[in-house]
Each structure stands twice: as structure tokens, then as C-alpha cells.
Design a protein around this motif. Structure first.
Motif, mmCIF file in Angstrom:
data_model
loop_
_atom_site.group_PDB
_atom_site.id
_atom_site.type_symbol
_atom_site.label_atom_id
_atom_site.label_comp_id
_atom_site.label_asym_id
_atom_site.label_seq_id
_atom_site.Cartn_x
_atom_site.Cartn_y
_atom_site.Cartn_z
ATOM 1 N N ALA A 30 34.598 52.013 37.036
ATOM 2 C CA ALA A 30 34.836 51.261 38.258
ATOM 3 C C ALA A 30 35.976 51.921 39.028
ATOM 4 N N ASP A 31 35.815 52.044 40.334
ATOM 5 C CA ASP A 31 36.869 52.622 41.169
ATOM 6 C C ASP A 31 37.962 51.606 41.460
ATOM 7 N N ILE A 32 37.550 50.338 41.612
ATOM 8 C CA ILE A 32 38.473 49.246 41.891
ATOM 9 C C ILE A 32 38.136 48.092 40.961
ATOM 10 N N ILE A 33 39.164 47.489 40.364
ATOM 11 C CA ILE A 33 38.993 46.348 39.474
ATOM 12 C C ILE A 33 39.408 45.073 40.192
ATOM 13 N N LYS A 34 38.532 44.067 40.166
ATOM 14 C CA LYS A 34 38.890 42.751 40.666
ATOM 15 C C LYS A 34 39.154 41.849 39.475
ATOM 16 N N GLN A 35 40.305 41.183 39.481
ATOM 17 C CA GLN A 35 40.689 40.356 38.341
ATOM 18 C C GLN A 35 41.478 39.140 38.814
ATOM 19 N N LYS A 36 41.304 38.036 38.135
ATOM 20 C CA LYS A 36 42.155 36.878 38.391
ATOM 21 C C LYS A 36 43.574 37.217 37.969
ATOM 22 N N GLN A 37 44.547 36.799 38.753
ATOM 23 C CA GLN A 37 45.934 37.107 38.418
ATOM 24 C C GLN A 37 46.349 36.340 37.167
ATOM 25 N N GLY A 94 43.803 41.973 30.664
ATOM 26 C CA GLY A 94 44.139 43.388 30.616
ATOM 27 C C GLY A 94 43.080 44.193 29.880
ATOM 28 N N GLN A 95 42.604 43.676 28.747
ATOM 29 C CA GLN A 95 41.564 44.376 28.011
ATOM 30 C C GLN A 95 40.249 44.401 28.791
ATOM 31 N N ALA A 96 39.939 43.317 29.513
ATOM 32 C CA ALA A 96 38.755 43.316 30.370
ATOM 33 C C ALA A 96 38.876 44.415 31.429
ATOM 34 N N ASN A 97 40.070 44.549 32.025
ATOM 35 C CA ASN A 97 40.296 45.635 32.985
ATOM 36 C C ASN A 97 40.062 46.996 32.352
ATOM 37 N N HIS A 98 40.543 47.157 31.121
ATOM 38 C CA HIS A 98 40.409 48.443 30.438
ATOM 39 C C HIS A 98 38.936 48.773 30.182
ATOM 40 N N LEU A 99 38.146 47.762 29.853
ATOM 41 C CA LEU A 99 36.711 47.979 29.695
ATOM 42 C C LEU A 99 36.079 48.331 31.045
ATOM 43 N N GLY A 100 36.578 47.698 32.111
ATOM 44 C CA GLY A 100 36.040 47.967 33.440
ATOM 45 C C GLY A 100 36.257 49.396 33.895
ATOM 46 N N VAL A 101 37.457 49.924 33.679
ATOM 47 C CA VAL A 101 37.709 51.310 34.094
ATOM 48 C C VAL A 101 36.990 52.291 33.174
ATOM 49 N N THR A 102 36.699 51.867 31.944
ATOM 50 C CA THR A 102 35.893 52.692 31.052
ATOM 51 C C THR A 102 34.484 52.877 31.621
ATOM 52 N N LEU A 103 33.997 51.876 32.341
ATOM 53 C CA LEU A 103 32.695 51.960 33.005
ATOM 54 C C LEU A 103 32.776 52.725 34.326
ATOM 55 N N CYS A 137 32.532 51.862 43.601
ATOM 56 C CA CYS A 137 32.131 50.798 42.677
ATOM 57 C C CYS A 137 33.296 49.856 42.385
ATOM 58 N N PHE A 138 33.062 48.566 42.618
ATOM 59 C CA PHE A 138 34.031 47.512 42.341
ATOM 60 C C PHE A 138 33.497 46.671 41.189
ATOM 61 N N LEU A 139 34.363 46.325 40.240
ATOM 62 C CA LEU A 139 33.927 45.498 39.121
ATOM 63 C C LEU A 139 34.782 44.250 38.995
ATOM 64 N N TRP A 140 34.122 43.091 39.053
ATOM 65 C CA TRP A 140 34.747 41.809 38.793
ATOM 66 C C TRP A 140 34.839 41.683 37.260
ATOM 67 N N CYS A 141 36.035 41.859 36.692
ATOM 68 C CA CYS A 141 36.202 41.873 35.228
ATOM 69 C C CYS A 141 36.625 40.493 34.734
ATOM 70 N N TYR A 142 35.707 39.550 34.768
ATOM 71 C CA TYR A 142 36.033 38.173 34.421
ATOM 72 C C TYR A 142 35.758 37.882 32.950
ATOM 73 N N LEU A 143 36.521 36.950 32.408
ATOM 74 C CA LEU A 143 36.315 36.485 31.039
ATOM 75 C C LEU A 143 35.501 35.201 31.071
ATOM 76 N N ARG A 144 34.662 35.001 30.070
ATOM 77 C CA ARG A 144 33.887 33.765 30.032
ATOM 78 C C ARG A 144 33.492 33.460 28.585
ATOM 79 N N ASN A 145 34.179 32.496 28.013
ATOM 80 C CA ASN A 145 33.821 32.006 26.684
ATOM 81 C C ASN A 145 34.576 30.697 26.452
ATOM 82 N N PRO A 146 33.895 29.615 26.056
ATOM 83 C CA PRO A 146 34.587 28.335 25.829
ATOM 84 C C PRO A 146 35.707 28.434 24.801
ATOM 85 N N ALA A 147 35.596 29.389 23.889
ATOM 86 C CA ALA A 147 36.622 29.546 22.858
ATOM 87 C C ALA A 147 37.945 30.045 23.422
#
Length: 349
Positions: A232-239, A221-230, A196-206
Motif C-alpha cells: 500500500a502506498d498510503i495507509i488509512k488507520q483509526k487514530q 500498528g501491526q495492521a499497518n505493518h501488514l498493510g505496507v507489506t502488501l 493504492c490506499f489501504l484501510w487497515c482496520y481491525l475487526r474481532n469481538p475478542a
């Protein structure tokens, strides 16, 4: 190494000589040829998931290194087919997408159930398939920027995939529904033996104020942490390219030590904090390659790969920079990314 130095230009010294004074590399679980046996086998993943992960690690030019180079082509849905493929109409044809991944030496090809299903009998045994389950389509007006399920895990399993992927727009009003959908999908995928791969992207105009904090180290980083909580075997994230999102937006909870001790302004340290939030590397971090910007694509891709590798990441997933150009040039770009991970002189910072 000389070609990498040339592409990095004036940044070569800063990126290749940097040593992290934030989170020491000794605290990380690092990629390596034995990653599945050393790390994943200690988890609750069943033997079929371990086999799927080993299949991914054993394919392409990075085989048996513990690193990954993946070609993702779901932009026909995410950005519209015209916007994605008009510059290179060959890629309206799914077979050319898979051919680029194979000839480019990738570990896997990631795309929609439609693309991979269209050629699965010809190619599923020749390169690992990663089926993207959900998408944000841009034909609904007005756009809602919401990831919706397009495919089932069972469908991905039936067409011969070894992995599934999904996106969650963390921070969006729809994110909690997406979390529930992806959690159930990943549970089913693991039961069937798919990684399982998870694209942990952020999205909010604020998240855009004085800067665009969709790429801040603390929020991603927090999005990644939520992703591994689900799970996910591999996290995809914007650098990450900046930091201090929590402080700028003035919401949520953070700690001064995140900025004073666990990160710095150096790009490798920013990425190191992203890795730390992937259970210190127990789940691999692959960074996205970003949009194509023309002649600078090769240098940008190599720079991103160097930062990811030296931070303790697991690889790169680069699409538009590769397929929005002639096949030969796309292959060259993918190979140059892979060369970073094959170069023993580029070490963990």
C-alpha cells in the motif's frame, strides 16, 4: 494558530508543546513537497504510479506540501444510505459529494465505483478520483461484517481514477481471503499506474475486553505493518487512543520495549508508533476522522489533525463530519483540518 488554540482548549499545551521521547523524529521519513521524488522514486513503483501520486499531492489547498486531505464517502454502502444521508439528503446525489471535495480544497475524493462512475466524465479531470474496490454491505442478514469486492481495478482505471482503495478487517476470520484479494488487486493497480490506499482496520469481538482494543497502538500498528507489506502506498488507520491490546487479549507476540520505550500514553506517541509501523513513514499514514457527533466535530477534527501531523503522519481522511452538515459548514470543517497542515508553527514532535 489562535483559532487552533481555541479549538484545542485545555489540551493545547499538551498537544502543541509535546516532544516525543519514544521514537525520535530523526528516524522517520517525513512528508514534504518532494516526497514522491525523495521516497517513492526509490521504490519499485513504475513511472505511472509516481505520476499518480504526484497528481494527488499536487491538488487542493495542500498542494505541494506533502500532506493530504481526502473526502471519503463510501458510507452509503458501509453504514447504509439512509443512516448516512438522511440528515443531509443532498448527498444521495453523487455530484454533491464530488462538489464538496472540490470546493473543500481536498487532494482527492474517495468513493464507490457507482458514485464516481456516475459523474466521471464531468469531474475526473477536475479532482483526483480514489475508487474504493471492496465494501462491507449491511443488508445481508444476519450481518457478516465481511469486505467483498464490488469493483475491478480495470473499471477504476477506465473511469479515470488515479488511485484505488480497499479495506482489510485484520483479525477477522475472513482476513486471510481479503489479504489475498487485495494483494492481487494492488499488483494490478500498480501495473496500470494507480496509487493504492489501504484501510487497515481491525475487526474481532475478542478485541473488546476492559477497553476497545480495535484502536490500540500495538494492534493497529501491526495492521499497518501488514498493510505496507502488501505494498500500500498510503495507509488509512483509526487514530490510536489506547495501547496494550496484545497484553489484554493475551494472544500473538509482542515485546515489552513496545510499551516501555517505543510508546507512551500520550496521543502523539501512540500515533508515532502507528507511523513507525508504516516503514517509518515511507508509506504515509492518514488517520480517519470518525463519526459525526454534532457541535464538537470541528474541535475533534482539528485535534486529530494536530496529533497526526506532529506524530509524522501524512494527513486526514474525514467524511461524515463534513458531509453530514450543510455544504458551507462542510467546506469550513475541511478547510480547518487543512489549516493545521498549512501552519508552519505546528511542527513534528
Amino acid at each position: 494558530m489562535n483559532s487552533i488554540l481555541e479549538l484545542l482548549g485545555e489540551e493545547s499545551g499538551s498537544l502543541l508543546d509535546h516532544q516525543c521521547q519514544t521514537i525520535d523524529k530523526s528516524r522517520l521519513t517525513l512528508p514534504g513537497p518532494d516526497f514522491v521524488s525523495r521516497v517513492c522514486a526509490n521504490s519499485d513503483r513504475n513511472s505511472r504510479v509516481l505520476r499518480s501520486l504526484e497528481t494527488l499531492f499536487a491538488h487542493g489547498r495542500l498542494s505541494q506540501t506533502g500532506y493530504m486531505s481526502i473526502l471519503p464517502v463510501d458510507q452509503g454502502v458501509e453504514h447504509s444510505a439512509g443512516a448516512s444521508f438522511a440528515v443531509n439528503p443532498d448527498y444521495f446525489d453523487p455530484e454533491n459529494i464530488v462538489r464538496l471535495a472540490i470546493e473543500g480544497g481536498c487532494n482527492a475524493v474517495a468513493s464507490t465505483v457507482g458514485v464516481l462512475g456516475a459523474v466521471s466524465r464531468k469531474y475526473a479531470h477536475r479532482i483526483p478520483f480514489l475508487v474504493k474496490l471492496n465494501h462491507n454491505e449491511l443488508l445481508t442478514y444476519p450481518n457478516s461484517y465481511d469486505q467483498r469486492m464490488f469493483a475491478s481495478v480495470k473499471r477504476a482505471y477506465d473511469l479515470g481514477a488515479v488511485a484505488v482503495g480497499a479495506t482489510i478487517y485484520f483479525g477477522s476470520p475472513e482476513s486471510r481471503r481479503q489479504i489475498e484479494e487485495v494483494s492481487l488487486a494492488f499488483e494490478t493497480a500498480h501495473e496500470l499506474g494507480l496509487a493504492c490506499f489501504l484501510w487497515c482496520y481491525l475487526r474481532n469481538p475478542a478485541f473488546k475486553t476492559d477497553q476497545d482494543y480495535h484502536v490500540s497502538a500495538d494492534l493497529t500498528g501491526q495492521a499497518n505493518h501488514l498493510g505496507v507489506t502488501l505494498q500500500a502506498d498510503i495507509i488509512k488507520q483509526k487514530q490510536a487512543t489506547n495501547n496494550g491490546g496484545y497484553r489484554a487479549i493475551q494472544f500473538g507476540k509482542t515485546n515489552d520495549l513496545v510499551y516501555e520505550q517505543l510508546s507512551s500514553d500520550h496521543p502523539i506517541d501512540l500515533c508515532r508508533y502507528q507511523v513507525a509501523n508504516c516503514y517509518m513513514g515511507r508509506a504515509g499514514l492518514i488517520n480517519s476522522g470518525g463519526a459525526s457527533s454534532g457541535n464538537s466535530d470541528l474541535a475533534q477534527a482539528v485535534r486529530t489533525a494536530v496529533i497526526n501531523k506532529r506524530a509524522g503522519g501524512m494527513g486526514l481522511i474525514s467524511g461524515r463530519k463534513a458531509f453530514q452538515r450543510p455544504l458551507k459548514e462542510g467546506i469550513e470543517l475541511l478547510n480547518r483540518i487543512q489549516d493545521v497542515y498549512l501552519d508552519s508553527e505546528i511542527t513534528i514532535a
